[in-house]
Design an enzyme around this catalytic site. Structure first.
Site, PDB file in Angstrom:
ATOM      1  CB  SER A 104      -5.611  -8.548  -1.034  1.00 57.83           C
ATOM      2  OG  SER A 104      -6.898  -8.179  -0.571  1.00 57.83           O
TER       3      SER A 104
ATOM      4  CB  CYS B 178       1.127  -1.897  -5.745  1.00 55.45           C
ATOM      5  SG  CYS B 178       0.371  -2.075  -7.380  1.00 55.45           S
TER       6      CYS B 178
ATOM      7  CG  HIS C  10      -6.894   2.291   2.461  1.00 56.39           C
ATOM      8  ND1 HIS C  10      -5.739   2.143   1.734  1.00 56.39           N
ATOM      9  CD2 HIS C  10      -7.574   1.133   2.338  1.00 56.39           C
ATOM     10  CE1 HIS C  10      -5.730   0.939   1.181  1.00 56.39           C
ATOM     11  NE2 HIS C  10      -6.837   0.305   1.541  1.00 56.39           N
TER      12      HIS C  10
ATOM     13  CB  CYS D 222      -4.951  -0.654  -9.876  1.00 53.85           C
ATOM     14  SG  CYS D 222      -5.708  -2.164  -9.301  1.00 53.85           S
TER      15      CYS D 222
ATOM     16  CD  GLU E 236      -3.790   3.323  -2.902  1.00 50.71           C
ATOM     17  OE1 GLU E 236      -3.973   4.075  -3.886  1.00 50.71           O
ATOM     18  OE2 GLU E 236      -4.238   2.168  -2.834  1.00 50.71           O
TER      19      GLU E 236
ATOM     20  CB  SER F 194     -10.031  -0.441  -0.029  1.00 48.38           C
ATOM     21  OG  SER F 194     -10.780   0.507  -0.747  1.00 48.38           O
TER      22      SER F 194
ATOM     23  CG  HIS G  13      -1.762  -1.254   1.291  1.00 45.37           C
ATOM     24  ND1 HIS G  13      -1.479  -2.264   2.181  1.00 45.37           N
ATOM     25  CD2 HIS G  13      -2.823  -1.659   0.571  1.00 45.37           C
ATOM     26  CE1 HIS G  13      -2.355  -3.242   2.002  1.00 45.37           C
ATOM     27  NE2 HIS G  13      -3.174  -2.904   1.041  1.00 45.37           N
TER      28      HIS G  13
END
Length: 517
Positions: free
Chosen positions: A475, A305, A333, A403, A335, A432, A283
């Site tokens: 995930s 990522c 979150h 993504c 990220e 998420s 993340h």
């Protein structure tokens, strides 16, 4: 879609009269199709074989319930064992097939746990006589949890019918069967059977399933595969422990598997000892975290990522040219925390259209936006529309921040949801992208639920449903999906099809620190 009113009743076998009486008390208020034909078979293999021979033709579910003898240490009187498989004592003469698999056992176990019972899932072993002493120890050494004298014979030859086996522990391996306390333990076990009966009725009502439609793509994406491979390679090359800041990816099974192999997951770097090899999660992290690691001279492998890293790069570029950067994402979150940290004074979080209407910027002519990679495309579109109305000069990333894996899985689950009565999304609650799949399926008109694994599937969701859609967050390991599909198949869904919207062929190279030479 609901089961036909004329659905044949299911069969519930109980060997002894007292077992049948206790089970009947749990069924008295059930209406068809939840109410079974309750058949008392008599005790032992001969009577069980005779009862199975009289089983009505057709595909209606069949279940066995009663009390049994505990084989494993730690079982107590009144504990419930749901059979994941029914085995036959290797020394039994003329027995049925040696192993009967029951992959939907975790679903029934979950229904029993909701009722407050102490439940175990594992093998039930059928023998041809009561066992005690050395014989009980021998059977316990096979890994079976409980023994009985009927279940394998009663379930033999069931064909494709949904089948279940539940035994309540009456006597335990700690001590002889032939002791005064056994009678009290039997009464304890019998008192549990009415509750078992109500859960079995719930199980039978869910056996209306006919097909499973798998969304494709589903499960692991390239970024997740890369992040997991980073930890695996680090463990292989350097040995444990390897420290991972936060969860490497948001999935409980993945984290548990890596922890068992020597990974240690920490919330912050101050939990890492001096010199501890440290992995940053998929993340991403804020620059302040990187500085802390450098100041402590921690050896670091970055598993961020590449698509998240792209958002970080855009954040630095937009903020560097003087823009107020509006980050569309969810507060808290990992990220978004990492991206916000790239320019704390210039990036503002905008979680929804209401926030877009209220956010303030320094210069309306110098505004740009970025997006958390795991959001749903339709929810982002609403926020961007609101921002564009307020800030006509708004600029965005050169390519979509959401993504490819998130977009592909959302498109696939949307199409599957249009065909399904219920959609199950496999993924952890803190994922998420998995939560977004549930929301997307609901917006497509299906009832949708997020499940960490097969044990989290609620039988009540499935009652009356014929077609179940299944997907998984990026995930979630494919093995978890396989377990769910196997359980649904055991409930009656004999047809499994795959609905493919696109074939993914993306792969990311590993960081140089863990590449194979």
């Amino acid at each position: 879609m609901t089961a036909a009113a004329g659905s044949p009743p299911w069969t519930l076998y109980a060997p002894m009269r007292v077992e049948a009486s206790a089970l009947r008390r749990g069924l008295v208020h059930r209406a068809s199709p939840g109410r079974p034909v309750l058949r008392r078979t008599g005790v032992g293999p001969r009577r069980a074989r005779a009862a199975a021979a009289r089983r009505p033709a057709g595909g209606a579910p069949v279940a066995v319930a009663g009390i049994g003898g505990g084989l494993a240490a730690g079982l107590a009187a009144g504990d419930v064992v749901v059979a994941s498989e029914v085995r036959v004592d290797p020394l039994a003469q003329g027995g049925p097939p040696r192993v009967l698999l029951l992959p939907d056992a975790p679903l029934l176990a979950a229904a029993l746990r909701r009722r407050g019972l102490r439940v175990h899932v594992g093998p039930v072993l059928t023998t041809d006589r009561l066992v005690d002493g050395a014989a009980r120890a021998r059977l316990g050494a096979t890994g079976a949890l409980v023994a009985d004298c009927e279940s394998a014979w009663l379930l033999a030859g069931r064909g494709d019918r949904p089948a279940a086996c539940v035994r309540v522990v009456a006597d335990t391996a700690a001590g002889s069967l032939y002791r005064p306390a056994t009678l009290r333990r039997v009464r304890t076990a019998l008192a549990v059977l009415p509750v078992v009966a109500s859960a079995l009725a719930e199980w039978a009502a869910a056996s209306s399933l006919r097909q499973v439609v798998l969304a494709s793509p589903r499960s692991f994406c390239a970024g997740v595969e890369r992040a997991i491979a980073v930890v695996e390679q680090a463990l292989r090359q350097h040995g444990p422990p390897v420290y991972v800041r936060k969860q490497i990816v948001h999935n409980a099974r993945v984290v548990a598997d890596l922890r068992a192999r020597g990974a240690i997951f920490v919330d912050e770097l101050d939990e890492v000892p001096e010199g501890g090899l440290t992995v940053f999660s998929a993340h991403g992290v804020a620059p302040a975290v990187r500085r802390e690691a450098a100041e402590r001279r921690l050896p670091v492998i970055d598993a961020t990522c590449p698509l998240v890293a792209k958002v970080h790069t855009e954040a630095r570029r937009f903020a560097g040219r003087g823009d107020t950067v509006l980050l569309i994402g969810h507060a808290g979150h990992e990220e978004t925390d990492g991206t916000l940290g790239e320019a704390p004074g210039r990036i503002r979080l905008v979680p929804d259209p209401a926030a877009a209407e209220a956010v303030r910027v320094d210069d309306p002519d110098r505004v740009s936006y970025l997006v958390q990679t795991t959001l749903a495309t339709d929810e982002v579109a609403g926020v961007v529309d609101a921002l564009r109305r307020r800030f006509p000069a708004l600029s965005g990333p050169g390519s979509d921040d959401i993504c490819y894996a998130t977009t592909n899985r959302q498109r696939a689950v949307t199409e599957v949801a249009s065909r399904a009565d219920v959609v199950l999304v496999v993924g952890s609650d803190n994922s998420s992208n998995s939560r977004r799949l549930v929301e997307v399926a609901e917006r497509a008109g299906a009832r949708a639920y997020l499940v960490d694994d097969v044990s989290r599937v609620d039988l009540r969701w499935l009652a009356g449903a014929a077609t179940i859609g299944v997907s998984a967050g990026a995930s979630a390991p494919p093995a978890l999906v396989n377990e769910v599909v196997a359980a649904l198949g055991a409930l009656g869904a004999r047809e499994v099809s795959v609905h493919t919207t696109i074939v993914e062929d993306v792969a990311f190279t590993l960081p140089k620190e863990v590449r194979q030479p």
